[in-house]
Every structure is written in C-alpha cells, then in structure tokens.
Design an enzyme around this catalytic site. Structure first.
Site, PDB file in Angstrom:
ATOM      1  N   LYS A 293       9.291  29.333  70.619  1.00  0.00           N
ATOM      2  CA  LYS A 293       7.911  29.390  71.119  1.00  0.00           C
ATOM      3  C   LYS A 293       7.383  27.985  71.210  1.00  0.00           C
ATOM      4  CE  LYS A 293       4.298  31.447  72.533  1.00  0.00           C
ATOM      5  NZ  LYS A 293       4.411  30.565  73.730  1.00  0.00           N
TER       6      LYS A 293
ATOM      7  N   LYS B 265      10.408  23.874  73.040  1.00  0.00           N
ATOM      8  CA  LYS B 265       9.526  23.144  73.964  1.00  0.00           C
ATOM      9  C   LYS B 265      10.301  22.879  75.241  1.00  0.00           C
ATOM     10  CE  LYS B 265       5.374  21.235  73.691  1.00  0.00           C
ATOM     11  NZ  LYS B 265       4.259  21.596  72.801  1.00  0.00           N
TER      12      LYS B 265
ATOM     13  N   ASP C  24       1.334  23.111  78.221  1.00  0.00           N
ATOM     14  CA  ASP C  24       1.120  21.881  77.463  1.00  0.00           C
ATOM     15  C   ASP C  24       0.506  20.921  78.495  1.00  0.00           C
ATOM     16  OD1 ASP C  24       2.040  20.648  74.664  1.00  0.00           O
ATOM     17  OD2 ASP C  24       2.393  19.087  76.132  1.00  0.00           O
TER      18      ASP C  24
ATOM     19  N   THR D 232      -6.691  25.548  71.017  1.00  0.00           N
ATOM     20  CA  THR D 232      -6.205  24.328  70.358  1.00  0.00           C
ATOM     21  C   THR D 232      -7.393  23.456  69.928  1.00  0.00           C
ATOM     22  OG1 THR D 232      -4.308  24.439  71.840  1.00  0.00           O
ATOM     23  CG2 THR D 232      -4.547  22.437  70.529  1.00  0.00           C
TER      24      THR D 232
HETATM   25  N1  GLU Z   1       1.703  23.341  73.808  1.00  0.00           N
HETATM   26  C1  GLU Z   1       0.980  23.887  72.713  1.00  0.00           C
HETATM   27  C2  GLU Z   1       1.426  23.243  71.423  1.00  0.00           C
HETATM   28  O1  GLU Z   1       1.698  22.073  71.410  1.00  0.00           O
HETATM   29  C3  GLU Z   1       0.981  25.399  72.693  1.00  0.00           C
HETATM   30  C4  GLU Z   1       2.307  26.088  72.721  1.00  0.00           C
HETATM   31  C5  GLU Z   1       2.228  27.606  72.912  1.00  0.00           C
HETATM   32  O2  GLU Z   1       1.143  28.130  73.107  1.00  0.00           O
HETATM   33  O3  GLU Z   1       3.296  28.216  72.873  1.00  0.00           O
HETATM   34  O4  GLU Z   1       1.466  23.837  70.377  1.00  0.00           O
END
Ligand code: GLU
Length: 445
Positions: free
Chosen positions: A90, A126, A166, A210
């Site tokens: 994830k 990622k 992201d 976030t």
């Molecule tokens: N890109 C975000 C992070 O750095 C969210 C990742 C997500 O929602 O899976 O955590």
C-alpha cells in the site's frame, strides 16, 4: 554501534551504493533499533534487518504514449513492493521528473513503518514515474495514465497491491488509472486503487487526510507541553494537497499560516494566507504561487526563498524530501520555533533533525505525522469491501483517533527506552516491532 547493526547497514550500503535517499531512510530506522537489538536476539538470528531492507519485488517498465503533437514519448514506470508482512502493498504513486528508483525505494521503505503505525493491516509499497505532469493537457495526462496502467495492472489486486496518489497524482489521475484497470481486467474492483473521486468509490476526507492528520498529530504533541495551535504563527511549505489541507486545519484551530511555497519560491502574508486563493491558483488553474500577491494586497512573493526564513512558532514541511536543511533548521531555532511537524515524506535532512533534538524542539517525523493519508486510504478500502459509504464526520473521527493512537505509540516507545520526546525513535521502533514480529511468525520467506 551494535556489531550486527553495523554489519547489516554495511551490507545494505554496499548493495545500494548509489541510492543515497534510500540509504538515508534505512540508516535512520536502523540506528533507532540499537536498544531493541540487544534484548531481542531473534532479530539477528532471523536476519530481520537484511530482509527488511531488501524489497520483496521491484517492477520497472517502459511507458510509451503519444503527446498532443502526435510524437511518441517514453517514460519509465516503477512499482516497488517492499513488504507484505502486514497486508497488501500500500502506498502512493508519484509522477515527477525527479523520480528514479532511489526515490521510490526510500518512499516504499518509509511506507512500511508508517503503515504499520496506522495499525490497519497494510504492507508497504510505492510507485511512480519520471513523467512530468506540468504543462500537459488533460488528454496527455489521460493517455499517459492509460499507458502506465497497461503495464502495471497484472501486478495489482485488492489483496496484492493497492496504489494511491502522491505528488502529481490526484483524483483525476486515479480516475484514469482505474478506468484503464477496469477496461483491461473487466473487473469493477474498486478496492484496487484508493484516492478515488468521492461518488465513484472514493472516501470522504481522503483528500484532506494527510494535511488534517499532520495537524491532529501536532495538536497531540503540543498538548504534551500544555500548548495548542490557537494563536500560533505557522509556516507551511508546499501548496499541494497536503499543504493546503494542513493550512486549512491550522486556521480552523485558531493558528495563522503566514507563509506557503512552491518550487519557485514563497509567499508571505502577515494577515494569514487566504487558502481559497491558493486553492484556486494551484488546484483549479494549476498555476504558480507567484500569482498570489496580485490577488491579495499586503502579501509578497519571494523568488527562490523557502518559508523557513519567516518567523513562526510551528513549522510544517509539506513539500518534498530534504527540503529543510541544516541552515533552515538553524533559522527556525534562531526564530524561537517550538515544533516541526513533517507533512511530507522525509523533508528534513538528518543534520536538521539532529539540531532540532539538540535544541529541544518538538519534532514529528513524516512516517508518524503524515500517516493520516494512507490511513484514510485503508478506510476507503474498508468502505469499498463492505459496499458502504461513511459520512465525513465518521471518517474524520476515525482519522483523529488513528493519529492520537500513533502519537501515543511514539510516546510509549520513547519513554520505554528512556528517550523522552524522541518521536523519531518512537515511530521507528513502534513501526518496526510489528513488522519484525510478523516476519518471524511467517518463517523465512
Ligand atoms: N502517498 C501517500 C503517502 O505518502 C498516501 C499513500 C496511500 O494513500 O496509499 O503516505
């Protein structure tokens, strides 16, 4: 340094010699683990450190697409599945010209511990591409996303790997990616991507999560010193999704955000940044923050400057990695800043963090403070799996509870090992312990 620790670090360094960001992230986590290695010999016996620093899988692929002038463009796509110990991979996908394997690996590694801290059963991964969305038409973005997903879809699944957004990837891109996934697989598998548009399987509060989460974490942290954000002057770097909703929540709680930025420079608005103007410029017009002073008398744009030069009580780095360096940290210290909360991933350099610690500033590392985004992604997965759609209030309350729990866990481990107020230590140890336990339980794989 513990002998096993230094040996493991050396092995990882040799194996990834050119990946400085990845090594920065690994070194910070490994160094925090020193006190638990002595009391947990199984970590060495099961080679947990060597295993945890080697991704389970790394996928790199060519993305060919046709631009508006009919020319064929080529980019590189990545998806790193770092750890599936706690659940499916994830983590988001970043579309930015600086993306390379090193960037994706550091982000995926951080994500293991961040996701572990949420307590929600998600592994770490990622992905992304060196594709530059700036200046691209909507049609170009769509064709790129379709080409990207055509290469990646085999590897995804609700219980395998669940990407999200992201930098450079928001609900629009997720929509195109999901559309192509559905077209190729003939499956309406909503839970295969998160960060979807609300009304199309997306969760309320995901967009805000976030930024809001970082501020909830800040409030918990300030409360340990009988402080709150009310009446505080704050600076927030960046002006993307994380920064905008971080600033909104600060203002809701009675703080004043006096500076924000993008890669060209910073705006300073002593009366408090008008976030509707920032959102219109960045989200609707997809333009530059230098436009802000034209619409807001009394504010100024400083070309090439960072927000850290403006006096503040609390600083929120919400832009990108290593954006807050030693000299910036010194400036914050000289201006009597009391707390730094990372909304971005690894935005402070190791030297900056060391200075904050030496000067007794409260410092919240991204893997704890910015976990709200991925946490609400996991709540989106829960809603999709149960065919439900929760209210804004319900998701927001869950988010607040999750951030408070992460804060409590950081404090618990920092106290347990006599490192009071060391949130870097608390987050690394708290995140690691669950993953290491799972690795042992599942045997050598
Ligand atoms: N890109 C975000 C992070 O750095 C969210 C990742 C997500 O929602 O899976 O955590």
């Amino acid at each position: 340094m513990n002998e096993y620790l230094s040996q493991a670090l050396q092995t990882v360094t040799e194996r990834n010699a050119s990946q400085s960001l990845f090594l920065q992230a690994v070194t910070e986590v490994f160094e925090s683990l020193e006190p638990i290695l002595a009391e947990t010999p199984d970590i060495e016996a099961y080679s947990i450190l060597e295993r945890i620093a080697e991704p389970e899988r790394q996928i790199m692929f060519r993305v060919s697409w046709v631009d508006d002038r009919g020319r064929v463009q080529v980019n590189r796509g990545y998806r790193v599945g770092f750890s599936s110990v706690l659940g499916p991979y994830k983590g988001g996908m970043r579309f930015h010209p600086t993306v390379r394997l090193d960037v994706i690996k550091f982000l995926a590694f951080e994500q293991i511990f961040k996701n572990s801290l949420t307590g929600l059963g998600i592994g770490g991964g990622k992905g992304g591409s060196d594709f530059n969305p700036r200046g691209k038409s909507d049609g170009e973005i769509m064709r790129f996303c379709q080409a990207f997903m055509s290469e990646l879809y085999h590897f995804l699944g609700e219980s395998t790997d669940v990407p999200a957004g992201d930098i450079g990837v928001g609900a629009r891109e997720i929509g195109y990616l999901f559309g192509q996934y559905k077209r190729l697989t003939k499956r309406f598998a909503q839970g295969v991507l998160t960060g979807k548009q609300v009304g199309l399987g997306g969760s309320l509060v995901r967009k805000e999560a976030t930024g809001f989460g970082a501020v909830y974490f800040a409030s918990e942290m300030l409360a340990t010193r009988n402080e709150s954000l009310k009446g505080k002057t704050c600076v927030v770097s960046g002006s993307g999704n994380v920064a905008i909703y971080c600033a909104r929540k600060i203002q809701e709680l009675g703080g004043t955000v006096v500076a924000m930025s993008d890669s060209e420079g910073s705006i300073h608005d002593p009366n408090g940044v008008d976030l509707d103007i920032v959102a219109a410029i960045k989200e609707v017009e997809r333009s530059r923050i230098s436009q802000y002073p034209q619409r807001r008398p009394g504010s100024q744009f400083f070309h090439g400057d960072k927000v850290w030069k403006f006096r503040c009580d609390v600083a929120f780095p919400c832009a990108t990695q290593n954006e807050l360096e030693l000299e910036d940290a010194q400036q914050l210290v000289d201006n009597d800043c009391m707390a730094v909360i990372e909304g971005a991933n690894m935005p402070s350099t190791p030297k900056a963090i060391a200075l904050f610690r030496e000067k007794d500033l409260l410092f919240a590392p991204g893997k704890a403070a910015n976990a709200g985004g991925v946490a609400v992604s996991a709540l989106e997965m829960q809603q999709n799996a149960s065919l439900q759609h929760w209210t804004f209030k319900k998701v927001d309350q869950r988010l607040q509870t999750i951030m408070a729990d992460i804060h409590r866990e950081c404090v618990f481990y920092s106290k347990k090992y006599h490192r009071p107020d060391d949130y870097v230590f608390g987050a690394n140890v708290g995140g690691f312990i669950k993953v290491a336990g799972g690795m042992q339980a599942y045997g050598v794989i």
